[in-house]
Design a protein around this motif. Sequence first.
Motif, short mmCIF file in Angstrom:
data_model
loop_
_atom_site.label_atom_id
_atom_site.label_comp_id
_atom_site.label_asym_id
_atom_site.label_seq_id
_atom_site.Cartn_x
_atom_site.Cartn_y
_atom_site.Cartn_z
N SER A 1 42.96 36.44 37.76
CA SER A 1 43.51 37.01 38.98
C SER A 1 43.35 36.05 40.15
CB SER A 1 42.81 38.33 39.33
OG SER A 1 41.47 38.09 39.72
N TYR A 2 44.13 36.32 41.20
CA TYR A 2 44.03 35.50 42.41
C TYR A 2 42.66 35.62 43.05
CZ TYR A 2 44.61 34.08 47.27
OH TYR A 2 44.44 33.49 48.51
N GLU A 3 42.09 36.80 43.11
CA GLU A 3 40.78 36.99 43.73
C GLU A 3 39.71 36.20 43.00
OE1 GLU A 3 40.19 38.24 46.57
OE2 GLU A 3 42.25 38.93 46.88
N GLU A 4 39.78 36.20 41.67
CA GLU A 4 38.82 35.41 40.89
C GLU A 4 39.03 33.92 41.13
OE1 GLU A 4 37.34 34.81 36.23
OE2 GLU A 4 39.15 35.98 36.67
N TYR A 5 40.29 33.50 41.13
CA TYR A 5 40.61 32.09 41.40
C TYR A 5 40.10 31.67 42.77
CZ TYR A 5 43.43 27.98 42.54
OH TYR A 5 43.83 26.73 42.92
N LYS A 6 40.41 32.47 43.78
CA LYS A 6 40.03 32.14 45.15
C LYS A 6 38.52 32.07 45.31
CE LYS A 6 40.48 34.15 49.79
NZ LYS A 6 41.07 35.27 50.57
N SER A 7 37.80 33.00 44.71
CA SER A 7 36.35 33.02 44.80
C SER A 7 35.73 31.75 44.22
CB SER A 7 35.80 34.25 44.08
OG SER A 7 34.39 34.24 44.07
N ILE A 8 36.16 31.38 43.02
CA ILE A 8 35.61 30.18 42.37
C ILE A 8 36.02 28.92 43.11
CG2 ILE A 8 35.68 28.80 40.25
CD1 ILE A 8 36.04 31.44 38.71
N PHE A 9 37.27 28.87 43.53
CA PHE A 9 37.82 27.68 44.20
C PHE A 9 37.05 27.37 45.49
CE2 PHE A 9 41.08 25.58 46.88
CZ PHE A 9 41.41 24.52 46.04
N SER B 1 36.71 23.80 37.05
CA SER B 1 36.28 24.97 36.28
C SER B 1 37.38 26.01 36.10
CB SER B 1 35.07 25.63 36.96
OG SER B 1 35.41 26.08 38.25
N LEU B 2 38.51 25.81 36.77
CA LEU B 2 39.62 26.76 36.71
C LEU B 2 40.58 26.46 35.58
CD1 LEU B 2 40.21 26.92 40.55
CD2 LEU B 2 39.23 28.73 39.13
N TRP B 3 40.56 25.22 35.11
CA TRP B 3 41.34 24.82 33.94
C TRP B 3 40.72 23.54 33.39
CZ3 TRP B 3 44.30 25.34 38.61
CH2 TRP B 3 44.37 24.18 39.39
N ILE C 1 51.19 20.49 33.95
CA ILE C 1 50.94 21.92 33.69
C ILE C 1 49.57 22.10 33.05
CG2 ILE C 1 51.81 24.00 32.57
CD1 ILE C 1 54.57 22.69 32.48
N LYS C 2 48.79 23.06 33.60
CA LYS C 2 47.47 23.39 33.08
C LYS C 2 47.40 24.88 32.73
CE LYS C 2 45.79 19.27 34.18
NZ LYS C 2 45.30 18.31 33.16
N ARG C 3 46.57 25.20 31.73
CA ARG C 3 46.37 26.60 31.35
C ARG C 3 45.20 27.17 32.14
NH1 ARG C 3 48.26 28.44 26.78
NH2 ARG C 3 48.06 26.40 25.76
N LEU C 4 45.41 28.30 32.81
CA LEU C 4 44.40 28.90 33.67
C LEU C 4 43.24 29.48 32.85
CD1 LEU C 4 46.38 30.89 36.40
CD2 LEU C 4 44.94 28.88 36.76
N ASN C 5 42.02 29.36 33.41
CA ASN C 5 40.85 30.00 32.82
C ASN C 5 40.47 31.29 33.54
OD1 ASN C 5 40.58 27.88 31.01
ND2 ASN C 5 39.20 26.73 32.34
N VAL C 6 41.25 31.67 34.55
CA VAL C 6 40.95 32.89 35.32
C VAL C 6 42.14 33.84 35.23
CG1 VAL C 6 39.36 31.76 36.90
CG2 VAL C 6 41.80 31.79 37.44
#
Length: 218
Positions: free
Chosen positions: A57-65, A210-212, A50-55
């Motif tokens: 929303s899904y759109e923010e996650y998807k963009s960075i990913f 960078s997401l967690w 389990i990791k704690r998210l740094n983002v």
Amino acid sequence: ACWLVCCLYVGLFYDEFLMPVFFIYTLHGIIMVCLMGRVDISPTKVEPTIKRLNVKSYEEYKSIFFQEARIRGYKQEYSLRTEGLYDNTLAFKDMYNATVVLQTIWMEELNIQLLDIATQEFWSEAEKYLGKNEIAKREVNLIQCVCVQRMNADFKKYITQNVQQDYKRYQVLTAISFGGKKAYICRTKGGFYRSFYRGLLKEFDDIASSLWNVNETL
């Protein structure tokens, strides 16, 4: 010396009998090696990482990913979307003897039927990308991220699965709850192909770093 000569004589004398026996045992050994990754003798339930998210929303996650994925050589992004209900985005990366496919899926809460559709779309797009003949013989690996706003019973069952690894079909499965602000990385415990899983997990960690906090586990 006499013993060796006798063995050779008996081997030659019974050649017609021994050769079929040798063939059967060799074939049996090959089949067992092939099945070691497919026969499920491992636990069916494994707690995820389990990791704690740094983002947020899904759109923010998807963009960075996918931005990070492009830097690392992924290309040919496809987005299959049903407005307001479902999103499925894919990207491909060719290596020497394998193709890795990134897949992010969005739905309000985990729906097994939509997940099955997304998996079918993954194989369909992979076949279009590689060609029917090539996909049959090439190693095709999947990094799949199922993203939801809220958890449900299917989500909780999904994240505790022991992810099966098949020959030339290795996978890393992750489920993300934006409502809970956590990412759940499903694990593979036991089985014959764990080393391939660990290599694919390292690829995923590099993209998602960078997401967690990769080094922090809840």
